[in-house]
Motif scaffolding. Structure first.
Motif, PDB file in Angstrom:
ATOM      1  N   LEU A  17       0.885  -1.164  -0.133  1.00 28.82           N
ATOM      2  CA  LEU A  17      -0.159  -0.028  -0.017  1.00 28.82           C
ATOM      3  C   LEU A  17       0.741   1.448  -0.198  1.00 28.82           C
ATOM      4  O   LEU A  17       0.552   2.343  -0.663  1.00 28.82           O
ATOM      5  CB  LEU A  17      -0.985  -0.064   1.081  1.00 28.82           C
ATOM      6  N   ARG A  48       0.889   4.131  -2.600  1.00 31.21           N
ATOM      7  CA  ARG A  48       0.633   5.454  -2.367  1.00 31.21           C
ATOM      8  C   ARG A  48       1.723   6.458  -3.042  1.00 31.21           C
ATOM      9  O   ARG A  48       1.500   7.469  -3.679  1.00 31.21           O
ATOM     10  CB  ARG A  48       0.543   5.831  -0.813  1.00 31.21           C
ATOM     11  N   GLU A  49       2.965   5.963  -2.938  1.00 32.96           N
ATOM     12  CA  GLU A  49       4.158   6.408  -3.640  1.00 32.96           C
ATOM     13  C   GLU A  49       3.785   6.850  -4.855  1.00 32.96           C
ATOM     14  O   GLU A  49       3.928   7.900  -5.543  1.00 32.96           O
ATOM     15  CB  GLU A  49       5.325   5.825  -3.316  1.00 32.96           C
ATOM     16  N   GLU A 107       1.248   9.493  -5.851  1.00 34.29           N
ATOM     17  CA  GLU A 107       1.683  10.815  -5.705  1.00 34.29           C
ATOM     18  C   GLU A 107       2.806  11.248  -6.889  1.00 34.29           C
ATOM     19  O   GLU A 107       2.518  12.319  -7.310  1.00 34.29           O
ATOM     20  CB  GLU A 107       2.696  10.800  -4.334  1.00 34.29           C
ATOM     21  N   ALA A 132      -6.644   6.418  -8.691  1.00 30.02           N
ATOM     22  CA  ALA A 132      -6.788   6.721  -7.312  1.00 30.02           C
ATOM     23  C   ALA A 132      -8.237   6.165  -6.552  1.00 30.02           C
ATOM     24  O   ALA A 132      -8.112   5.518  -5.272  1.00 30.02           O
ATOM     25  CB  ALA A 132      -6.930   8.059  -7.140  1.00 30.02           C
ATOM     26  N   PHE A 175      -7.339   2.321  -6.101  1.00 33.55           N
ATOM     27  CA  PHE A 175      -6.574   2.294  -4.977  1.00 33.55           C
ATOM     28  C   PHE A 175      -7.125   2.530  -3.547  1.00 33.55           C
ATOM     29  O   PHE A 175      -6.988   1.603  -2.743  1.00 33.55           O
ATOM     30  CB  PHE A 175      -5.271   3.212  -5.118  1.00 33.55           C
ATOM     31  N   GLU A 185      -7.587  -0.169  -0.562  1.00 31.11           N
ATOM     32  CA  GLU A 185      -6.939   0.164   0.693  1.00 31.11           C
ATOM     33  C   GLU A 185      -8.102  -0.019   1.776  1.00 31.11           C
ATOM     34  O   GLU A 185      -7.869  -0.576   2.996  1.00 31.11           O
ATOM     35  CB  GLU A 185      -6.458   1.728   0.876  1.00 31.11           C
TER      36      GLU A 185
END
Length: 263
Positions: free
Chosen positions: A138, A142-143, A146, A211, A214, A218
């Motif tokens: 995760l 997330r990286e 970004e 997004a 994801f 999550e």
């Protein structure tokens, strides 16, 4: 790796002379069987062409033809230079992608088949990712999200970032077979040709959809993850109606055991 630092090279007793009309095919079959059977492991360097020619009882030209065939299968990699040679390797998704590309050229499969295949694969992938993604997985996603947002703001987003997203999804599923299949998305199974027809290239929408996928993973929400993935893959294809039954079945959940017994 041998004691002298050279890559391991093994073939003693593995190969036997060939005496058939298509000798190169017989040679590639023997080497392939040795690789698949574990007698030759990844990274092992095959003997030089001269030694192989002696073992098989054929010319070096015939051996070279066999090695070319094995290289096309993705089973060996031929390197040049002082430390070069033919090395056993693991086939990648590019081999699958090239095969599908050839099938598309020959009209054996259609673009619609490709979209449907990706639906089947990636709806399953996000389901496994919801169940198996680790904290490290995760964090990596997330990286990547970004990075994608920054590239969109700079107008420097590329399709490679989209491919990276789907590759990471496959790793989050912790299934090596899925990773191999997903790597073929970088070629024939890519959605890039469809996305380039959208106003502005479609990249901002792609990042937004990534997004949402994801966020569902999550939250460990498989139903939402599948729905968002389906919307993402079907966008701009015109296949929503065709695939509606498939998507309805993916959302179907078996009733609890107590309710099944009550019927």
């Amino acid at each position: 790796m041998a004691a002298n630092g050279e890559p391991e090279r093994r073939s003693d007793g593995i190969f036997v002379p060939v005496s058939v009309a298509r000798a190169s095919s017989a040679i590639s079959d023997q080497i392939r069987a040795a690789i698949v059977g574990g007698k030759l492991s990844e990274g092992t360097r095959l003997p030089p062409e001269r030694e192989l020619a002696e073992q098989f009882g054929v010319s070096r030209v015939t051996v070279r033809d066999a090695l070319r065939a094995l290289e096309a299968m993705g089973l060996i990699e031929v390197r040049v230079g002082a430390r070069g040679g033919a090395f056993v390797t693991v086939p990648t998704g590019s081999v699958v992608g090239q095969t599908m590309s050839d099938m598309m050229i020959m009209k054996a499969i259609t673009p619609e088949d490709v979209v449907e295949a990706r639906l089947v694969v990636e709806l399953g992938t996000v389901t496994l990712a919801c169940a198996r993604a680790t904290d490290d997985d995760l964090a990596q996603m997330r990286e990547l999200a970004e990075d994608a947002a920054r590239e969109i703001a700079r107008k420097t987003y590329t399709r490679e970032l989209s491919w990276d997203f789907h590759a990471l999804l496959a790793r989050m599923a912790h299934n090596a077979a899925l990773e191999g299949i997903t790597s073929s998305f970088r070629s024939t199974l890519s959605m890039h040709p469809i996305r380039t027809r959208e106003p502005g290239g479609g990249h901002p929408r792609t990042v937004e959809e990534h997004a949402r996928i994801f966020a569902a993973i999550e939250a460990r929400d498989g139903v939402t993850a599948r729905r968002e993935m389906a919307r993402h893959l079907l966008r701009g294809t015109g296949l929503e109606e065709r695939e509606s039954q498939l998507l309805a079945l993916w959302d179907a959940r078996q009733p609890p055991a107590s309710k099944r017994r009550a019927k």
